[in-house]
Each structure stands twice: as C-alpha cells, then as structure tokens.
Design a protein around this motif. Structure first.
Motif, PDB file in Angstrom:
ATOM      1  N   GLY A  76      30.678   1.323 -42.150  1.00 41.52           N
ATOM      2  CA  GLY A  76      30.223   1.924 -43.400  1.00 41.52           C
ATOM      3  C   GLY A  76      30.085   0.916 -44.527  1.00 41.52           C
ATOM      4  O   GLY A  76      30.620  -0.191 -44.472  1.00 41.52           O
ATOM      5  N   ILE A  77      29.332   1.312 -45.541  1.00 41.41           N
ATOM      6  CA  ILE A  77      29.245   0.566 -46.789  1.00 41.41           C
ATOM      7  C   ILE A  77      29.515   1.543 -47.925  1.00 41.41           C
ATOM      8  O   ILE A  77      29.223   2.735 -47.827  1.00 41.41           O
ATOM      9  N   VAL A  78      30.079   1.029 -49.013  1.00 42.10           N
ATOM     10  CA  VAL A  78      30.462   1.887 -50.130  1.00 42.10           C
ATOM     11  C   VAL A  78      30.012   1.262 -51.440  1.00 42.10           C
ATOM     12  O   VAL A  78      29.973   0.034 -51.588  1.00 42.10           O
ATOM     13  N   PHE A  79      29.632   2.124 -52.376  1.00 41.06           N
ATOM     14  CA  PHE A  79      29.245   1.718 -53.731  1.00 41.06           C
ATOM     15  C   PHE A  79      30.366   2.194 -54.651  1.00 41.06           C
ATOM     16  O   PHE A  79      30.318   3.295 -55.196  1.00 41.06           O
ATOM     17  N   PRO A  80      31.420   1.377 -54.844  1.00 41.44           N
ATOM     18  CA  PRO A  80      32.636   1.851 -55.514  1.00 41.44           C
ATOM     19  C   PRO A  80      32.513   2.025 -57.018  1.00 41.44           C
ATOM     20  O   PRO A  80      33.353   2.678 -57.635  1.00 41.44           O
ATOM     21  N   THR A  81      31.469   1.455 -57.627  1.00 40.20           N
ATOM     22  CA  THR A  81      31.359   1.469 -59.094  1.00 40.20           C
ATOM     23  C   THR A  81      30.417   2.556 -59.603  1.00 40.20           C
ATOM     24  O   THR A  81      29.850   2.434 -60.684  1.00 40.20           O
ATOM     25  N   TRP A  82      30.234   3.608 -58.818  1.00 40.36           N
ATOM     26  CA  TRP A  82      29.305   4.693 -59.174  1.00 40.36           C
ATOM     27  C   TRP A  82      29.546   5.187 -60.601  1.00 40.36           C
ATOM     28  O   TRP A  82      28.640   5.203 -61.438  1.00 40.36           O
ATOM     29  N   GLU A  83      30.756   5.605 -60.896  1.00 42.74           N
ATOM     30  CA  GLU A  83      31.059   6.165 -62.217  1.00 42.74           C
ATOM     31  C   GLU A  83      31.022   5.083 -63.290  1.00 42.74           C
ATOM     32  O   GLU A  83      30.496   5.298 -64.383  1.00 42.74           O
ATOM     33  N   ASP A 105      24.524   8.618 -31.942  1.00 48.27           N
ATOM     34  CA  ASP A 105      25.241   9.464 -32.892  1.00 48.27           C
ATOM     35  C   ASP A 105      24.691   9.212 -34.291  1.00 48.27           C
ATOM     36  O   ASP A 105      23.597   8.664 -34.433  1.00 48.27           O
ATOM     37  N   PHE A 106      25.457   9.611 -35.333  1.00 51.99           N
ATOM     38  CA  PHE A 106      24.844   9.538 -36.668  1.00 51.99           C
ATOM     39  C   PHE A 106      24.594   8.106 -37.099  1.00 51.99           C
ATOM     40  O   PHE A 106      25.373   7.208 -36.838  1.00 51.99           O
ATOM     41  N   PHE A 107      23.433   7.939 -37.750  1.00 58.02           N
ATOM     42  CA  PHE A 107      22.931   6.591 -38.038  1.00 58.02           C
ATOM     43  C   PHE A 107      22.629   6.350 -39.506  1.00 58.02           C
ATOM     44  O   PHE A 107      22.273   5.236 -39.895  1.00 58.02           O
ATOM     45  N   GLY A 108      22.770   7.354 -40.341  1.00 56.97           N
ATOM     46  CA  GLY A 108      22.485   7.172 -41.764  1.00 56.97           C
ATOM     47  C   GLY A 108      23.114   8.269 -42.592  1.00 56.97           C
ATOM     48  O   GLY A 108      22.493   8.798 -43.515  1.00 56.97           O
ATOM     49  N   SER A 109      24.362   8.617 -42.270  1.00 51.93           N
ATOM     50  CA  SER A 109      25.050   9.664 -43.015  1.00 51.93           C
ATOM     51  C   SER A 109      25.445   9.134 -44.386  1.00 51.93           C
ATOM     52  O   SER A 109      25.887   7.988 -44.517  1.00 51.93           O
ATOM     53  N   VAL A 124      25.358  14.650 -42.905  1.00 48.38           N
ATOM     54  CA  VAL A 124      25.402  14.053 -41.568  1.00 48.38           C
ATOM     55  C   VAL A 124      23.983  13.973 -41.015  1.00 48.38           C
ATOM     56  O   VAL A 124      23.267  14.974 -40.968  1.00 48.38           O
ATOM     57  N   LEU A 125      23.594  12.777 -40.579  1.00 48.45           N
ATOM     58  CA  LEU A 125      22.238  12.546 -40.067  1.00 48.45           C
ATOM     59  C   LEU A 125      22.316  12.104 -38.613  1.00 48.45           C
ATOM     60  O   LEU A 125      22.603  10.945 -38.313  1.00 48.45           O
ATOM     61  N   GLY A 126      22.087  13.044 -37.705  1.00 47.45           N
ATOM     62  CA  GLY A 126      22.062  12.719 -36.283  1.00 47.45           C
ATOM     63  C   GLY A 126      23.420  12.641 -35.632  1.00 47.45           C
ATOM     64  O   GLY A 126      23.628  11.819 -34.726  1.00 47.45           O
ATOM     65  N   GLY A 127      24.354  13.498 -36.038  1.00 43.27           N
ATOM     66  CA  GLY A 127      25.694  13.468 -35.471  1.00 43.27           C
ATOM     67  C   GLY A 127      25.839  14.289 -34.208  1.00 43.27           C
ATOM     68  O   GLY A 127      24.879  14.891 -33.722  1.00 43.27           O
ATOM     69  N   PHE A 203      30.555   6.974 -53.024  1.00 40.24           N
ATOM     70  CA  PHE A 203      29.186   6.988 -52.522  1.00 40.24           C
ATOM     71  C   PHE A 203      29.063   5.914 -51.460  1.00 40.24           C
ATOM     72  O   PHE A 203      29.436   4.758 -51.670  1.00 40.24           O
ATOM     73  N   GLY A 204      28.516   6.290 -50.313  1.00 36.91           N
ATOM     74  CA  GLY A 204      28.353   5.289 -49.276  1.00 36.91           C
ATOM     75  C   GLY A 204      27.654   5.838 -48.047  1.00 36.91           C
ATOM     76  O   GLY A 204      27.442   7.041 -47.906  1.00 36.91           O
ATOM     77  N   PHE A 205      27.320   4.916 -47.148  1.00 41.28           N
ATOM     78  CA  PHE A 205      26.633   5.258 -45.899  1.00 41.28           C
ATOM     79  C   PHE A 205      27.518   4.882 -44.714  1.00 41.28           C
ATOM     80  O   PHE A 205      28.316   3.950 -44.796  1.00 41.28           O
ATOM     81  N   ALA A 206      27.330   5.604 -43.605  1.00 45.04           N
ATOM     82  CA  ALA A 206      28.124   5.314 -42.422  1.00 45.04           C
ATOM     83  C   ALA A 206      27.342   5.601 -41.149  1.00 45.04           C
ATOM     84  O   ALA A 206      26.427   6.431 -41.131  1.00 45.04           O
ATOM     85  N   THR A 207      27.728   4.902 -40.087  1.00 45.77           N
ATOM     86  CA  THR A 207      27.208   5.153 -38.740  1.00 45.77           C
ATOM     87  C   THR A 207      28.388   5.376 -37.805  1.00 45.77           C
ATOM     88  O   THR A 207      29.528   4.977 -38.105  1.00 45.77           O
ATOM     89  N   TYR A 208      28.114   5.978 -36.645  1.00 46.34           N
ATOM     90  CA  TYR A 208      29.180   6.277 -35.686  1.00 46.34           C
ATOM     91  C   TYR A 208      28.748   5.793 -34.300  1.00 46.34           C
ATOM     92  O   TYR A 208      27.864   6.382 -33.673  1.00 46.34           O
ATOM     93  N   GLY A 209      29.352   4.704 -33.851  1.00 49.44           N
ATOM     94  CA  GLY A 209      29.015   4.154 -32.539  1.00 49.44           C
ATOM     95  C   GLY A 209      27.534   3.867 -32.377  1.00 49.44           C
ATOM     96  O   GLY A 209      27.004   3.877 -31.266  1.00 49.44           O
ATOM     97  N   THR A 210      26.872   3.604 -33.482  1.00 47.52           N
ATOM     98  CA  THR A 210      25.414   3.500 -33.511  1.00 47.52           C
ATOM     99  C   THR A 210      25.014   2.434 -34.529  1.00 47.52           C
ATOM    100  O   THR A 210      25.651   2.276 -35.566  1.00 47.52           O
ATOM    101  N   GLU A 211      23.947   1.713 -34.222  1.00 49.61           N
ATOM    102  CA  GLU A 211      23.400   0.770 -35.192  1.00 49.61           C
ATOM    103  C   GLU A 211      22.294   1.462 -35.984  1.00 49.61           C
ATOM    104  O   GLU A 211      21.371   2.047 -35.418  1.00 49.61           O
ATOM    105  N   GLY A 212      22.401   1.405 -37.302  1.00 51.85           N
ATOM    106  CA  GLY A 212      21.410   2.036 -38.153  1.00 51.85           C
ATOM    107  C   GLY A 212      21.027   1.144 -39.315  1.00 51.85           C
ATOM    108  O   GLY A 212      21.771   0.227 -39.696  1.00 51.85           O
ATOM    109  N   ARG A 213      19.857   1.418 -39.872  1.00 52.58           N
ATOM    110  CA  ARG A 213      19.394   0.685 -41.049  1.00 52.58           C
ATOM    111  C   ARG A 213      19.152   1.658 -42.191  1.00 52.58           C
ATOM    112  O   ARG A 213      18.658   2.772 -41.981  1.00 52.58           O
TER     113      ARG A 213
END
Length: 224
Positions: A76-83, A105-109, A124-127, A203-213
């Motif tokens: 996953g990646i996170v945008f910690p400074t949202w607020e 599995d999910f590739f752009g949640s 969840v995108l493609g879980g 705020f952030g994006f994550a993948t599960y056992g999957t490579e996503g862009r």
C-alpha cells in the motif's frame, strides 16, 4: 459616489475579460482556497509514503503515479498529510485510474475519509478472487454483504477509471462513467474492514497479492 461608479465600471470590465470576480465572497471561503488537487502532481507527489504493511511487495514511483508490487499479502501507499494539506473531508469528488498488471485479487482499492480523518472506508476494486467491487464497510457489512457490492470483470493490462463522490448524505461510485453504487450514509455506521488496510488511513491505495498501477489521482471540491 464617483468612486463607486468607477469601481463598478472597473469590475464590469474585469468580469467581461474573465480576470476577476468583484462580487461578494462566499462565507467561510477565501479567493486562494483551491478547488482541485492533483495528488501525483509536482506539488503533492512527494507527500506519498509506502504504507507499513507486513511483507509488502514494495512501491515503484512512476511519472504519473505508482506501481504497487504484489505483496504477501498486501502492498500500500498512504497520503498522510490529507488534512494538513487542506483537502476536503466531505463534499468532494475523487477520480483515479487503476490497472491490474498481474494477480487475482484487488489491484487499486482506495481508502478515503468521510466527514473526518478518523472515519474512513475503502472502495474495493477487484477483491475476493478478482471480481468483487464495493464499499467496506457500511453498518458492519463489507463489500460482499452490503448494497454497494457487485461483481465486475477485469482484464490484466487495461486501465479502469474510478470516480467516487462523497457528501454528508451519500457515497456514489462510478466505473468508467458507469454507475456502480449510491449509498445513503446519512445514518449509517462507516468503518474499515479489519486488517492492514488501516495503514492506508486517512487516504491511500492498496493491492492484495497482486501487482497494480495507479495514476491520475485528482480530488475536487463539489459545488454548492
């Protein structure tokens, strides 16, 4: 009186030229308040951090976004400074594009705030084997159980465009400009599914056992 006439004439000229708005300002706003943020752009692109997930596959920065390598199970990646950066907590539109490079599995949640940084959900995108979409969680029910969930077909190597709109009353989701779901959240209890997805808060994006862009992530304030 002369000054008022001259000022009114000047404002009219500037308005016609599209250079200024001399009318009254909306209460609680300033002329400098941004209406749109490009989260992978030059100004905010450096604010992203890799989420601290166990056995992450690693993140590779691209010119227009990020590649999340397949983890065991999550990356996953996170945008910690949202607020801190002044991004909205409600009444906003989020758009981004996601591609499944490989995996099943999910590739752009995406995890995002709804009203407060402590109150987040995940689209969840493609879980669940590669086809489930929906919001996790609403009233304790994840994307497989609540009314936002559905089954969609995704192909490797193809870009998909997601649009999410958050208001105090509703959560709405589109896939490639096709409506997927619209949930009444005015009285709903919102939460995250248990697990490492909480590393993507606020705020952030994550993948599960999957490579996503992920690319072209934009946040916009919604109109009045």
């Amino acid at each position: 009186m002369k000054r008022r006439i001259v000022r009114a004439f000047t404002c009219a000229v500037l308005l016609l030229a599209g250079l200024s708005s001399c009318g009254p300002k909306e209460p609680g706003t300033t002329p400098e308040a941004p209406l749109q943020w490009e989260l992978f752009g030059k100004e905010l692109g450096g604010h992203w951090k890799e989420a601290e997930m166990l056995h992450s596959g690693g993140v590779q920065q691209e010119t227009d976004g990020h590649t999340l390598k397949a983890g065991s199970p999550m990356t996953g990646i996170v945008f910690p400074t949202w607020e801190k950066d002044g991004l909205p907590l409600t009444s906003y539109r989020l758009t981004y594009e996601a591609m499944r490079v490989s995996g099943k599995d999910f590739f752009g949640s995406v995890t995002f705030p709804v009203g407060a940084v402590e109150n987040c959900v995940t689209f969840v995108l493609g879980g669940w084997g590669g086809s489930q979409v929906g919001i996790s969680s609403i009233d304790g029910m994840d994307a497989t159980m609540n009314a936002t969930g559905s089954v969609q077909r995704f192909e490797d190597g193809k870009w998909y465009r997601i649009r999410i709109e958050v208001t105090p009353e509703t959560l709405s989701v589109w896939l490639d400009d096709r409506s997927l779901a619209k949930a009444d959240i005015s009285r709903a209890q919102l939460s995250l599914r248990s697990g490492e997805i909480d590393r993507c808060v606020p705020f952030g994006f994550a993948t599960y056992g999957t490579e996503g862009r992920i690319r072209n992530c934009v946040v916009e304030r919604l109109g009045k």
